[in-house]
Write an enzyme that holds these catalytic residues in place. Structure first.
Site, PDB file in Angstrom:
ATOM      1  NE  ARG A 210      23.907  50.728  30.291  1.00  0.00           N
ATOM      2  CZ  ARG A 210      23.703  51.913  30.845  1.00  0.00           C
ATOM      3  NH1 ARG A 210      22.664  52.095  31.619  1.00  0.00           N
ATOM      4  NH2 ARG A 210      24.525  52.917  30.616  1.00  0.00           N
TER       5      ARG A 210
ATOM      6  NE  ARG B  90      20.547  54.424  17.530  1.00  0.00           N
ATOM      7  CZ  ARG B  90      21.602  54.979  18.112  1.00  0.00           C
ATOM      8  NH1 ARG B  90      22.685  55.234  17.408  1.00  0.00           N
ATOM      9  NH2 ARG B  90      21.557  55.306  19.384  1.00  0.00           N
TER      10      ARG B  90
ATOM     11  NE  ARG C 208      33.424  42.770  37.167  1.00  0.00           N
ATOM     12  CZ  ARG C 208      34.348  41.825  37.122  1.00  0.00           C
ATOM     13  NH1 ARG C 208      34.395  40.902  38.077  1.00  0.00           N
ATOM     14  NH2 ARG C 208      35.240  41.788  36.146  1.00  0.00           N
TER      15      ARG C 208
ATOM     16  NE  ARG D  96      34.647  52.427  29.543  1.00  0.00           N
ATOM     17  CZ  ARG D  96      33.449  52.875  29.846  1.00  0.00           C
ATOM     18  NH1 ARG D  96      32.536  53.046  28.921  1.00  0.00           N
ATOM     19  NH2 ARG D  96      33.130  53.164  31.089  1.00  0.00           N
TER      20      ARG D  96
ATOM     21  CD  GLU E 237      36.557  52.063  32.169  1.00  0.00           C
ATOM     22  OE1 GLU E 237      36.670  53.164  31.577  1.00  0.00           O
ATOM     23  OE2 GLU E 237      35.447  51.566  32.437  1.00  0.00           O
TER      24      GLU E 237
ATOM     25  CE1 TYR F 276      26.491  52.037  35.519  1.00  0.00           C
ATOM     26  CE2 TYR F 276      25.125  51.346  33.694  1.00  0.00           C
ATOM     27  CZ  TYR F 276      26.231  52.008  34.167  1.00  0.00           C
ATOM     28  OH  TYR F 276      27.075  52.657  33.302  1.00  0.00           O
TER      29      TYR F 276
ATOM     30  CG  ASP G 158      22.411  56.021  32.521  1.00  0.00           C
ATOM     31  OD1 ASP G 158      23.538  55.528  32.684  1.00  0.00           O
ATOM     32  OD2 ASP G 158      21.625  55.642  31.638  1.00  0.00           O
TER      33      ASP G 158
HETATM   34  N1  UDP Z   1      28.867  46.017  25.918  1.00  0.00           N
HETATM   35  C1  UDP Z   1      29.511  45.137  25.048  1.00  0.00           C
HETATM   36  N2  UDP Z   1      30.399  45.645  24.145  1.00  0.00           N
HETATM   37  C2  UDP Z   1      30.682  46.973  24.060  1.00  0.00           C
HETATM   38  C3  UDP Z   1      30.031  47.858  24.947  1.00  0.00           C
HETATM   39  C4  UDP Z   1      29.139  47.350  25.871  1.00  0.00           C
HETATM   40  O1  UDP Z   1      29.299  43.941  25.105  1.00  0.00           O
HETATM   41  O2  UDP Z   1      31.510  47.346  23.214  1.00  0.00           O
HETATM   42  C5  UDP Z   1      27.926  45.448  26.927  1.00  0.00           C
HETATM   43  C6  UDP Z   1      28.614  45.214  28.265  1.00  0.00           C
HETATM   44  O3  UDP Z   1      28.106  44.043  28.853  1.00  0.00           O
HETATM   45  C7  UDP Z   1      28.209  46.446  29.057  1.00  0.00           C
HETATM   46  C8  UDP Z   1      26.788  46.727  28.541  1.00  0.00           C
HETATM   47  O4  UDP Z   1      26.852  46.345  27.149  1.00  0.00           O
HETATM   48  O5  UDP Z   1      28.219  46.199  30.430  1.00  0.00           O
HETATM   49  C9  UDP Z   1      26.335  48.160  28.692  1.00  0.00           C
HETATM   50  O6  UDP Z   1      27.227  49.018  28.008  1.00  0.00           O
HETATM   51  P1  UDP Z   1      27.387  50.562  28.336  1.00  0.00           P
HETATM   52  O7  UDP Z   1      28.198  51.186  27.270  1.00  0.00           O
HETATM   53  O8  UDP Z   1      26.048  51.120  28.630  1.00  0.00           O
HETATM   54  O9  UDP Z   1      28.261  50.473  29.666  1.00  0.00           O
HETATM   55  P2  UDP Z   1      28.909  51.662  30.533  1.00  0.00           P
HETATM   56  O10 UDP Z   1      29.630  52.595  29.602  1.00  0.00           O
HETATM   57  O11 UDP Z   1      27.790  52.310  31.249  1.00  0.00           O
HETATM   58  O12 UDP Z   1      29.834  50.924  31.416  1.00  0.00           O
END
Ligand code: UDP
Length: 381
Positions: A171, A175, A247, A277, A298, A346, A348
């Protein structure tokens, strides 16, 4: 025909609207006291800030039809998600991009240099990554993995990244430019007044009736000609084979004045920080001005039966159980399982809407041809 939709979130609203427009009598129920499911937004009464009650939802898609669909129901404002992460005492830009790499290693590399440099860090002995950790070690190497992915992922999923599928990391791109837009989609935005009025507008049709604070009971199904079920798949079968793992999230809400963190989403990569976060909701509406501010810290943990399910876990055990529930579902008639909870995936928002539009189209086609509507648009395994 009388159609019952269980769940007034995106799936229920979009399918309901299409079927109502086709002349069907649509009843939508939801156990919550509001529509919108987890996309629900409302203004904080004290500050006036638009709050994403069940966590941040940013609309992004490459699907022009879905983009046109949502824009027909509400005005979208330009919004690009630029996520930061705090790790090892510094703040970096996500997803990992040229700025992150240069900042992290204290270098001034150009794209090709950074690419070559990361290839040197990467563990090339891993030919086919079998799990999240191997995927990370193969593509970003041990330093960036430890700083940005390992701790965050352990907190988010409550297990070792070695137990998680490589697909979760896919996901997040890496870059080799300074583009720090979290999403790479053609269309991106935020509804001007939040998602609730958008979903209200979708539901606003004379053939639709909505009953809130109403839980599904099997006798409701016998009264309807067809049921679209957007609740938890295992819940429909009264958890008779056991519970699919999720979760859940706990949000610790706090208010302040001014600007708390200067961005909408700040991730925390260190394992020692208990939250994953912090979201500062007013930054999701950058066109508005507010003196006050509302933030959510969170936390992620395993969902208990009474908790709101957020992320399907989908590890080996859950997949086996899911397979058994899919068999039960496919042996049932008159019910189609839709959305994140109904298909235990999961999803979007844009994919949810795309599938809802396709589900409604499939149902209408079944009506025309006199064939039975299947339990799933496509099997969720
Ligand atoms: N992830 C991570 N570090 C970050 C953000 C995401 O390791 O700073 C990993 C984590 O396992 C997460 C996955 O990447 O479940 C997908 O991230 P995404 O931001 O898509 O998660 P969402 O915001 O949908 O919960």
């Amino acid at each position: 025909m009388q159609v019952l939709l269980v769940g007034a979130g995106l799936s229920g609203a979009v399918i309901g609207r299409r079927l109502a427009e086709a002349g069907h009598e649509v009843r939508i129920i939801d156990s919550r006291s509001h529509i919108g499911g987890n996309c629900y937004t409302e203004r904080d009464t004290e500050t006036g800030v638009m709050v994403h009650t069940y966590g941040p939802h940013i609309f992004h898609t490459d699907d022009a039809e879905v983009w046109a669909y949502v824009n027909a129901f509400t005005r979208f404002m330009p919004y690009e998600n630029r996520v930061k992460t705090t790790s090892q005492g510094a703040v970096y830009s996500l997803p990992v991009n040229l700025h992150t790499i240069n900042q992290f290693y204290g270098k001034t590399m150009r794209p090709d240099e950074a690419r070559k440099f990361l290839e040197e860090q990467a563990d090339t002995s891993i030919e086919e990554p079998q799990n999240f950790e191997e995927q990370a070690l193969r593509f970003v190497g041990p330093d960036l993995y430890a700083a940005f992915f390992k701790g965050y992922t352990e907190k988010q999923w409550g297990c070792s990244p070695r137990e998680l599928p490589a697909s979760i990391l896919k996901r997040l791109p890496v870059r080799f430019t300074y583009n720090d837009n979290y999403f790479f989609h053609k269309f991106q935005g935020m509804p001007e007044n939040g998602y609730t009025p958008m979903i209200e507008a979708i539901l606003d049709h004379e053939n639709i009736t909505i009953s809130l604070e109403t839980s599904f009971t099997p006798d409701m199904a016998t009264e309807a000609d067809h049921v679209f079920y957007a609740g938890p798949l295992d819940g429909y079968f009264d958890y008779q084979l056991g519970r699919l793992g999720y979760r859940t999230l706990d949000f610790e809400k706090f208010s302040d004045t001014g600007d708390y963190q200067g961005c909408a989403v700040m991730n925390y990569g260190d394992r020692e920080v208990p939250w994953t976060r912090i979201t500062e909701h007013k930054h999701f509406s950058p066109w508005e001005e507010h003196e006050g501010t509302v933030c959510y810290r969170e936390y992620s943990r395993a969902a208990n039966p009474e908790d709101i399910p957020y992320y399907p876990i989908r590890m080996v055990d859950e997949k086996a159980l899911l397979g058994d529930y899919v068999k039960l579902a496919e042996a049932s008639s008159g019910v189609t399982f839709v959305g994140r909870l109904g298909t235990y995936r999961y999803l979007d928002m844009d994919v949810t809407i795309r599938e809802a539009l396709d589900t409604a189209a499939a149902f209408l086609a079944c009506q025309r041809t006199g064939t039975a509507m299947p339990a799933f648009l496509k099997p969720p395994l």
